[in-house]
Design a protein around this motif. Structure first.
Motif, PDB file in Angstrom:
ATOM      1  N   MET A   1      16.676  -3.597 -10.293  1.00  0.00           N
ATOM      2  CA  MET A   1      17.525  -2.525 -10.814  1.00  0.00           C
ATOM      3  C   MET A   1      18.840  -3.123 -11.281  1.00  0.00           C
ATOM      4  O   MET A   1      19.215  -4.210 -10.887  1.00  0.00           O
ATOM      5  CB  MET A   1      17.795  -1.474  -9.733  1.00  0.00           C
ATOM      6  N   ILE A   2      19.531  -2.334 -12.036  1.00  0.00           N
ATOM      7  CA  ILE A   2      20.757  -2.804 -12.656  1.00  0.00           C
ATOM      8  C   ILE A   2      21.884  -1.863 -12.295  1.00  0.00           C
ATOM      9  O   ILE A   2      21.762  -0.658 -12.478  1.00  0.00           O
ATOM     10  CB  ILE A   2      20.582  -2.858 -14.182  1.00  0.00           C
ATOM     11  N   PRO A   3      22.988  -2.399 -11.743  1.00  0.00           N
ATOM     12  CA  PRO A   3      24.093  -1.510 -11.375  1.00  0.00           C
ATOM     13  C   PRO A   3      24.763  -0.902 -12.604  1.00  0.00           C
ATOM     14  O   PRO A   3      24.690  -1.448 -13.708  1.00  0.00           O
ATOM     15  CB  PRO A   3      25.064  -2.433 -10.637  1.00  0.00           C
ATOM     16  N   ALA A   4      25.406   0.224 -12.384  1.00  0.00           N
ATOM     17  CA  ALA A   4      26.220   0.813 -13.444  1.00  0.00           C
ATOM     18  C   ALA A   4      27.475  -0.052 -13.637  1.00  0.00           C
ATOM     19  O   ALA A   4      27.797  -0.897 -12.803  1.00  0.00           O
ATOM     20  CB  ALA A   4      26.610   2.237 -13.063  1.00  0.00           C
ATOM     21  N   ARG A  43      22.747  -1.760  -7.065  1.00  0.00           N
ATOM     22  CA  ARG A  43      21.580  -2.029  -7.909  1.00  0.00           C
ATOM     23  C   ARG A  43      20.609  -0.854  -7.901  1.00  0.00           C
ATOM     24  O   ARG A  43      19.966  -0.570  -8.908  1.00  0.00           O
ATOM     25  CB  ARG A  43      20.883  -3.313  -7.457  1.00  0.00           C
ATOM     26  N   LEU A  44      20.508  -0.181  -6.782  1.00  0.00           N
ATOM     27  CA  LEU A  44      19.644   0.999  -6.723  1.00  0.00           C
ATOM     28  C   LEU A  44      20.354   2.240  -7.270  1.00  0.00           C
ATOM     29  O   LEU A  44      19.795   3.326  -7.278  1.00  0.00           O
ATOM     30  CB  LEU A  44      19.198   1.250  -5.274  1.00  0.00           C
ATOM     31  N   ARG A  45      21.585   2.043  -7.716  1.00  0.00           N
ATOM     32  CA  ARG A  45      22.415   3.138  -8.244  1.00  0.00           C
ATOM     33  C   ARG A  45      22.574   4.265  -7.223  1.00  0.00           C
ATOM     34  O   ARG A  45      22.575   5.445  -7.571  1.00  0.00           O
ATOM     35  CB  ARG A  45      21.867   3.645  -9.583  1.00  0.00           C
ATOM     36  N   ALA A 193      13.421  -7.680   8.851  1.00  0.00           N
ATOM     37  CA  ALA A 193      13.575  -6.227   8.810  1.00  0.00           C
ATOM     38  C   ALA A 193      14.711  -5.758   9.714  1.00  0.00           C
ATOM     39  O   ALA A 193      15.118  -6.436  10.648  1.00  0.00           O
ATOM     40  CB  ALA A 193      12.273  -5.557   9.225  1.00  0.00           C
ATOM     41  N   TRP A 194      15.188  -4.554   9.431  1.00  0.00           N
ATOM     42  CA  TRP A 194      16.185  -3.916  10.275  1.00  0.00           C
ATOM     43  C   TRP A 194      15.591  -3.652  11.652  1.00  0.00           C
ATOM     44  O   TRP A 194      14.375  -3.522  11.807  1.00  0.00           O
ATOM     45  CB  TRP A 194      16.602  -2.571   9.665  1.00  0.00           C
ATOM     46  N   HIS A 264       9.078   3.551  10.235  1.00  0.00           N
ATOM     47  CA  HIS A 264       8.827   2.580  11.301  1.00  0.00           C
ATOM     48  C   HIS A 264       8.860   3.203  12.691  1.00  0.00           C
ATOM     49  O   HIS A 264       8.511   2.530  13.660  1.00  0.00           O
ATOM     50  CB  HIS A 264       9.834   1.437  11.212  1.00  0.00           C
TER      51      HIS A 264
ATOM     52  N   ARG B 121      20.432  -5.317 -21.348  1.00  0.00           N
ATOM     53  CA  ARG B 121      19.653  -4.525 -20.385  1.00  0.00           C
ATOM     54  C   ARG B 121      20.531  -3.570 -19.595  1.00  0.00           C
ATOM     55  O   ARG B 121      20.053  -2.571 -19.074  1.00  0.00           O
ATOM     56  CB  ARG B 121      18.815  -5.427 -19.474  1.00  0.00           C
ATOM     57  N   TYR B 122      21.830  -3.879 -19.507  1.00  0.00           N
ATOM     58  CA  TYR B 122      22.741  -2.971 -18.793  1.00  0.00           C
ATOM     59  C   TYR B 122      22.942  -1.692 -19.595  1.00  0.00           C
ATOM     60  O   TYR B 122      22.880  -0.589 -19.063  1.00  0.00           O
ATOM     61  CB  TYR B 122      24.088  -3.666 -18.542  1.00  0.00           C
ATOM     62  N   ALA B 125      19.858   0.444 -19.411  1.00  0.00           N
ATOM     63  CA  ALA B 125      19.733   1.173 -18.135  1.00  0.00           C
ATOM     64  C   ALA B 125      20.727   2.328 -18.065  1.00  0.00           C
ATOM     65  O   ALA B 125      20.394   3.424 -17.611  1.00  0.00           O
ATOM     66  CB  ALA B 125      19.939   0.218 -16.965  1.00  0.00           C
ATOM     67  N   ASP B 126      21.971   2.080 -18.534  1.00  0.00           N
ATOM     68  CA  ASP B 126      22.986   3.144 -18.503  1.00  0.00           C
ATOM     69  C   ASP B 126      22.570   4.352 -19.319  1.00  0.00           C
ATOM     70  O   ASP B 126      22.784   5.497 -18.923  1.00  0.00           O
ATOM     71  CB  ASP B 126      24.328   2.617 -19.043  1.00  0.00           C
ATOM     72  N   ASP B 129      20.417   7.651 -18.267  1.00  0.00           N
ATOM     73  CA  ASP B 129      21.006   8.849 -17.648  1.00  0.00           C
ATOM     74  C   ASP B 129      21.248   9.958 -18.674  1.00  0.00           C
ATOM     75  O   ASP B 129      21.373  11.124 -18.304  1.00  0.00           O
ATOM     76  CB  ASP B 129      22.348   8.493 -16.981  1.00  0.00           C
ATOM     77  N   SER B 278      12.136  -4.255 -12.281  1.00  0.00           N
ATOM     78  CA  SER B 278      12.779  -4.509 -11.004  1.00  0.00           C
ATOM     79  C   SER B 278      11.714  -4.381  -9.916  1.00  0.00           C
ATOM     80  O   SER B 278      10.634  -3.863 -10.154  1.00  0.00           O
ATOM     81  CB  SER B 278      13.889  -3.497 -10.749  1.00  0.00           C
ATOM     82  N   SER B 280      11.724  -2.449  -7.328  1.00  0.00           N
ATOM     83  CA  SER B 280      11.443  -1.047  -7.010  1.00  0.00           C
ATOM     84  C   SER B 280      10.582  -0.402  -8.097  1.00  0.00           C
ATOM     85  O   SER B 280       9.668   0.379  -7.807  1.00  0.00           O
ATOM     86  CB  SER B 280      12.748  -0.263  -6.866  1.00  0.00           C
ATOM     87  N   THR B 701      11.093  -0.087  -1.683  1.00  0.00           N
ATOM     88  CA  THR B 701      11.825  -1.344  -1.493  1.00  0.00           C
ATOM     89  C   THR B 701      11.162  -2.158  -0.397  1.00  0.00           C
ATOM     90  O   THR B 701      10.327  -1.642   0.356  1.00  0.00           O
ATOM     91  CB  THR B 701      13.289  -1.103  -1.068  1.00  0.00           C
ATOM     92  N   ALA B 703      12.479  -3.041   2.228  1.00  0.00           N
ATOM     93  CA  ALA B 703      12.884  -2.583   3.555  1.00  0.00           C
ATOM     94  C   ALA B 703      11.869  -1.582   4.096  1.00  0.00           C
ATOM     95  O   ALA B 703      11.752  -1.403   5.302  1.00  0.00           O
ATOM     96  CB  ALA B 703      14.271  -1.947   3.500  1.00  0.00           C
TER      97      ALA B 703
END
Lengths: 287, 781
Positions: A1-4, A43-45, A193-194, A264, B121-122, B125-126, B129, B278, B280, B701, B703
């Motif tokens: 993912m890509i941050p804003a 990154r996950l926004r 993992a957590w 979990h 790519r930024y 992605a923006d 929205d 990505s 995810s 993810t 996690a």
């Protein structure tokens, strides 16, 4: 993912960082420490801060100091530095034991002691340690510094007593003196993992019995929790290989907790684990 | 010239030639490609499991900074075509239209509904929205049994049954009639998410007439054909390149929406485009694996000798049929009889549509599922009649002297020695000692119980005889091609149609060539993965590369050698029959005269003095179509400690003795076995794709979707027995999937064995600590 998109500044002194933070009042700014929790959120926004203040190059925020009655761990000391610090190993080994179990080596080389505390994830390993050891957090605020006891620091899920504009400088870890043993018992499904549940235990031994014990639980609520009910029953419990009296004492370890539910573990399982793991942690700490 | 022959390359534990660049990443991964004027694609994906799209407004997104174009499914409806399904397993199979971007209806969370093309790519992605889409929700369809029930919400107009496929041998009713022992069990193969190290990525470009697609794919050749068919771009104007690719496990055996759309968008805009997922995004939209409900029944005599097996399978297709989706359960259909003899077998599989990500090939593809069911059920049979799980297997397996053996599963196993592999595994494992410890822990009511799990597996691999594929209605053949070229300086280029994505073909093919042509290992280069330089191939999947592609390399070498023999005989002024080929040289029998193959290569290049009518080249190609599958087998033993207080299962020791026939490179084999076992353990203990009741994927993810690392796995004790395959000249069998197929039942059998005193006979996968703990709480200790 890509941050804003976000602004990025990198001050080199705490004063400079504080100034930037004060000037940004009202804007959504975040301090960037090691980035091991914040960057995934970006990154996950899930977070959209307007600016990041990177405090990773502020030298005065790093290092461990051996003071007469406490160990001072500066906020930006990395987990890896904490684990390898001789002072930490000797004077507050519980911090080293728990920090060595944080995530994986890559994360420990970037993630920081203070970042982990300020992020206040109840699944993080260090907040429970702070609670068990009664650490005191040192904070730079608008009018100088102030101190916040660990018991008042963790307010809610991902929320601390830090006010907007304040910067966590470090923590004082009290020296407990002789006779204490420590253990951090972490239960998780994979090495990185957590914790599903974690238990930080400090136990004072006196002539074959436990004279005092402190227990704090990871991921058993929206904040780390002290297992006071179990602590109260520990004095006088003999340190033996058998499980009898200790098991009885810690059977109330989950009292007053409100554990989360996720893939979990559901709450009843976590409560059960808290008891089992507390017993193990106390035994390990006591031997 | 020395008379000392070089050491044989085949069988040597050569370090892999390709690893330097792969491990350091100093190579051409698709995402590393940068082209002038390149644009970047970002996809807007459905947040709904099932909904009608009532409004799409991309106008605001088009005005965002850096945005060059925005497309919805409707915008491309006329040219995006339908993603291909190449395996219509029955005549009446329902294959729904599968637009790369949804038009009108979305059918799973993550389905692409629109995309932005921007200058970086930024910005892409923006701008997502700013796309407005209105959905009118429809009921999610998540459970296969509910999907098939009367009145269920249809995922597609044709209903939720895609196909029912049946197969059988012998009289299964007779086998079950009055059978003294009948075991009926239902097992659930949870949904898994393939997690290759390298995410998917695609780069498409055009010069206005021809098109090039770079993709992180396992199947550049199949992809080229399919992209041509889907987009209408003629095949000869389309080049597909799989540069170095970082793993696939079946997930890159696909023709994806993103590949088709990248190609169409570069065609529309005339500029190069790139898309990289990505992690995810990958968890949502890489095709998933497994997801079957298996009802298996065994009929046996009172002493546990099998009479017959019945299998009734529901296979979750997800929302659409992708490249080989419906064929995956069929690859298991012939393996439910395992290593065992019986009179009759019956198999029925129904493919079911749900509003989830489509399923497709994942390491083992059908065979891990089959092996799990039969190996779990054999333990149940052993338990039922009160004998050791190994004893029940001995009573039923095909004996070494009975090969070749025609199974009730409809296959002829060419070779095998289950006794030898099992004996070796037992010796390495210390079976009796562990059983004694288990008994002691049970007696002491220890909080940590010990379980021992057995898996005597076999599998069919080396896909595949083209005639067999044809009889199963698969859309292509199973041959493989190789070309071997002698360069003027005596070096060798191998062009292979296999498409390695971590398997080490450059090394293994070099070893085959070095032995066949007597050239140094270092003198061989292997070209692959580019339809411009390696135009013919069927790519890499199904443990096929060595047993099909490697044989093509060997056969091409033989042809080169025969060509060279003609030239050598001419130069040495003798008959070709007078020459023997040893140590890389043609030698005239009984004299010292010789020509090395390098000398012959140079002479052929010069072409000054060649036999009359001889074309001045030695190069040769060969296409190998196997007559039969290969059947690796082996015995895996797993000892697990189950902490009954926490429910945690910890593997204490794991022994794998595999029989994969002859071995070209033991180091590569070891890597495949280790990785395969890890992936099978992952299914047993860790991995599960979880959708909530609305059809949202919860495991987006790492996690939430837990993949074990080296830190979580035990040391593996591995060994091999060698029973060469008789179906190919190298005597080799595939090894890419064996570990994954074998290990899952070994682990779960061990857990169930540990929990047996509590009255527990099954734990659903993955056997998480919580599940095991709950089983113990509900048990009848």
């Amino acid at each position: 993912m890509i941050p804003a998109t976000f602004e990025y500044v990198r001050p080199t002194t705490v004063e400079e960082a504080a100034q930037i933070l004060r000037n940004a009042a009202g804007d959504d700014v975040k301090l960037l420490a090691g980035g091991q929790s914040l960057l995934p959120l970006l990154r996950l926004r899930l977070a959209y801060p307007a600016a990041l203040i990177d405090i990773g190059r502020i030298d005065e925020l790093r290092g461990v100091r051996d003071e007469p009655d406490h160990v001072y761990i500066a906020a930006m000391t990395t987990h890896d530095e904490v684990v390898k610090s001789a002072v930490v190993q000797e004077q507050c080994p519980l911090v080293a034991l728990a920090t060595a179990q944080v995530a994986d080596p890559a994360v420990r080389h970037r993630g920081t002691f203070g970042g982990s505390m300020a992020h206040a994830d109840p699944a993080g390993d260090l907040p429970a340690v702070a609670l068990a050891l009664d650490m005191t957090f040192v904070v730079l605020s608008a009018d100088g510094t102030r101190e916040i006891p660990a018991a008042e620091f963790f307010v809610d899920y991902l929320e601390t007593a830090l006010e907007p504009g304040e910067i966590l400088l470090g923590a004082k870890v009290p020296k407990l003196g002789p006779g204490w043993g420590f253990h951090y018992e972490k239960f998780h499904r994979t090495a990185q993992a957590w914790a599903i549940v974690g238990v930080a235990a400090a136990v004072k031994r006196d002539n074959g019995t436990i004279s005092e014990g402190r227990i704090a639980l990871t991921n058993m609520g929206t904040v780390p929790v002290r297992a006071f009910a179990a602590e109260r029953r520990l004095p006088g419990v003999p340190i033996t290989n058998g499980y009898g009296e200790l098991r009885e004492a810690v059977s109330v370890a989950a009292e007053g907790t409100d554990p989360p539910t996720d893939l979990h573990g559901r709450p009843d399982y976590r409560r059960h684990l808290a008891v089992v793991l507390t017993e193990r942690a106390v035994r390990q700490a006591a031997v | 010239m020395t008379d000392t022959l070089p050491e044989a390359e085949i069988g040597r534990a050569r370090r892999r030639k390709e690893d330097g660049r792969l491990i350091t990443g100093r190579t051409l991964w698709t995402d590393n490609i940068q082209l002038p004027g390149m644009l970047y694609i970002a996809f807007l994906r459905s947040p709904m499991a099932h909904a009608r799209i009532t409004r799409v407004d991309t106008s605001a997104a088009k005005t965002q900074p850096g945005v060059v174009a925005v497309f919805s499914g409707q915008d491309l409806a006329d040219e995006q075509g339908s993603l291909p399904c190449a395996w219509p397993v029955t005549e009446d199979i329902v294959i729904p239209d599968h637009p790369p971007m949804a038009v009108g209806t979305v059918r799973y969370v993550g389905e692409a509904v629109a995309c932005v093309v921007a200058t970086d790519r930024y910005k892409a992605a923006d701008a997502l929205d700013a796309i407005e889409i209105d959905y009118e929700p429809l009921p999610a369809v998540l459970d296969m049994n509910e999907a098939l029930a009367e009145g269920a919400t249809p995922v597609h107009e044709g209903g939720n049954r895609s196909f029912t496929w049946q197969f059988g041998t012998g009289d299964v009713d007779a086998a079950f009639r009055d059978a003294p022992v009948v075991i009926e069990r239902t097992y659930v193969q949870q949904r898994l998410i393939p997690s290759a190290m390298e995410p998917r990525a695609v780069v498409a470009q055009t010069d206005g007439d021809t098109y090039t697609v770079h993709s992180a794919t396992q199947i550049p050749h199949v992809l080229r054909v399919m992209l041509a068919a889907t987009t209408g771009i003629p095949e000869h104007k389309l080049r597909v390149v799989a540069p170095d690719v970082g793993g696939g496990f079946g997930s890159k055996l696909q023709v994806t929406a993103e590949e088709v759309l990248a190609l169409l968008i570069t065609k529309r805009l005339g500029r190069p485009v790139k898309w990289t997922e990505s992690r995810s995004e990958g968890n949502l939209t890489v095709h998933h694996g497994r997801d079957q409900i298996q009802r298996i029944s065994l009929a046996a005599s009172a002493d546990g000798v099998l009479r017959g097996v019945k299998v009734d399978l529901l296979a979750d297709m997800g929302a659409y049929l992708m490249l080989v989706t419906p064929g995956i359960p069929l690859l298991g259909a012939f393996m439910y009889t395992g290593v065992y003899k019986m009179d009759a077998y019956d198999f029925t599989c129904t493919g079911v549509f749900t509003t989830k990500m489509p399923t497709d090939a994942y390491r083992g593809a059908g065979r891990p599922e089959a092996t799990y069911a039969i190996e779990r059920a054999m333990d149940e049979l052993a338990h039922e009649i009160g004998v050791d799980p190994l004893e029940i297997r001995r009573r039923n397996w095909i004996k070494h002297e009975e090969f070749p053996y025609a199974t009730a599963g409809g296959l002829t196993y060419d070779s095998g020695n289950y006794e030898a592999a099992t004996d070796r595994a037992l010796a390495l494992f210390g079976y009796d000692k562990l059983r004694a410890e288990q008994s002691d822990r049970r007696d002491r009511n220890d909080s940590v119980q010990l379980g021992i799990g057995v898996s005597t597996y076999t599998e069919m691999c080396g896909l595949a005889p083209s005639r067999v594929l044809g009889s199963l209605r698969y859309g292509a053949g199973g041959w493989e091609h190789a070309t071997v070229r002698m360069l003027p300086t005596g070096k060798v280029e191998v062009v292979t149609g296999t498409s390695p994505h971590g398997q080490g073909h450059e090394t293994a093919w070099s070893q085959i060539v070095a032995d066949a042509l007597g050239v140094p290992f270092e003198d061989v280069a292997v070209l692959h993965g580019d339809t411009a330089s390696a135009p013919r191939g069927m790519d890499t999947y199904g443990s096929r590369s060595l047993v099909v592609g490697g044989i093509a390399v060997l056969q091409a070498c033989e042809k080169v050698k025969e060509n060279a023999r003609q030239v050598a005989a001419h130069l040495l002024e003798c008959s070709p029959d007078d020459l023997e080929f040893t140590g890389g040289a043609f030698r005239v029998r009984g004299t010292g005269a010789a020509k090395t193959i390098q000398e012959v290569a140079l002479a052929t290049f010069a072409a000054h003095n060649l036999p009359d009518g001889f074309e001045p080249q030695l190069d040769a190609g060969s296409t190998f179509d196997p007559e039969a599958f290969s059947f690796p087998h082996g015995t895996h033993l797993c000892a697990i400690e189950v902490d009954t207080e926490t429910g945690e299962s910890k593997i204490r020791s794991y022994v794998a003795v595999d029989d994969i026939g002859n071995v070209v490179n033991p180091l590569i084999v070891e890597g495949q076995v280790h990785g395969g076992i890890a992936q099978g353990i992952a299914q047993a203990l860790y991995e599960e794709a979880v959708y909530d009741t609305d059809g949202n994927l919860l495991t987006t993810t790492m996690a939430d979707y837990l993949i074990p690392s080296a830190a979580d796995l035990p040391d593996f004790t591995t060994d091999r027995t060698v029973t060469p395959a008789t179906s190919n000249p190298l005597g080799v069998k595939g090894v890419g999937e064996a570990g994954t197929i074998a290990s899952t039942p070994a682990v779960v059998n061990a857990i169930v064995d540990a929990l047996s005193p509590y009255g527990i006979r099954d734990v659903a996968m993955p056997c998480t600590p919580e599940r095991v703990w709950r089983a113990i709480q509900g048990g009848t200790s």
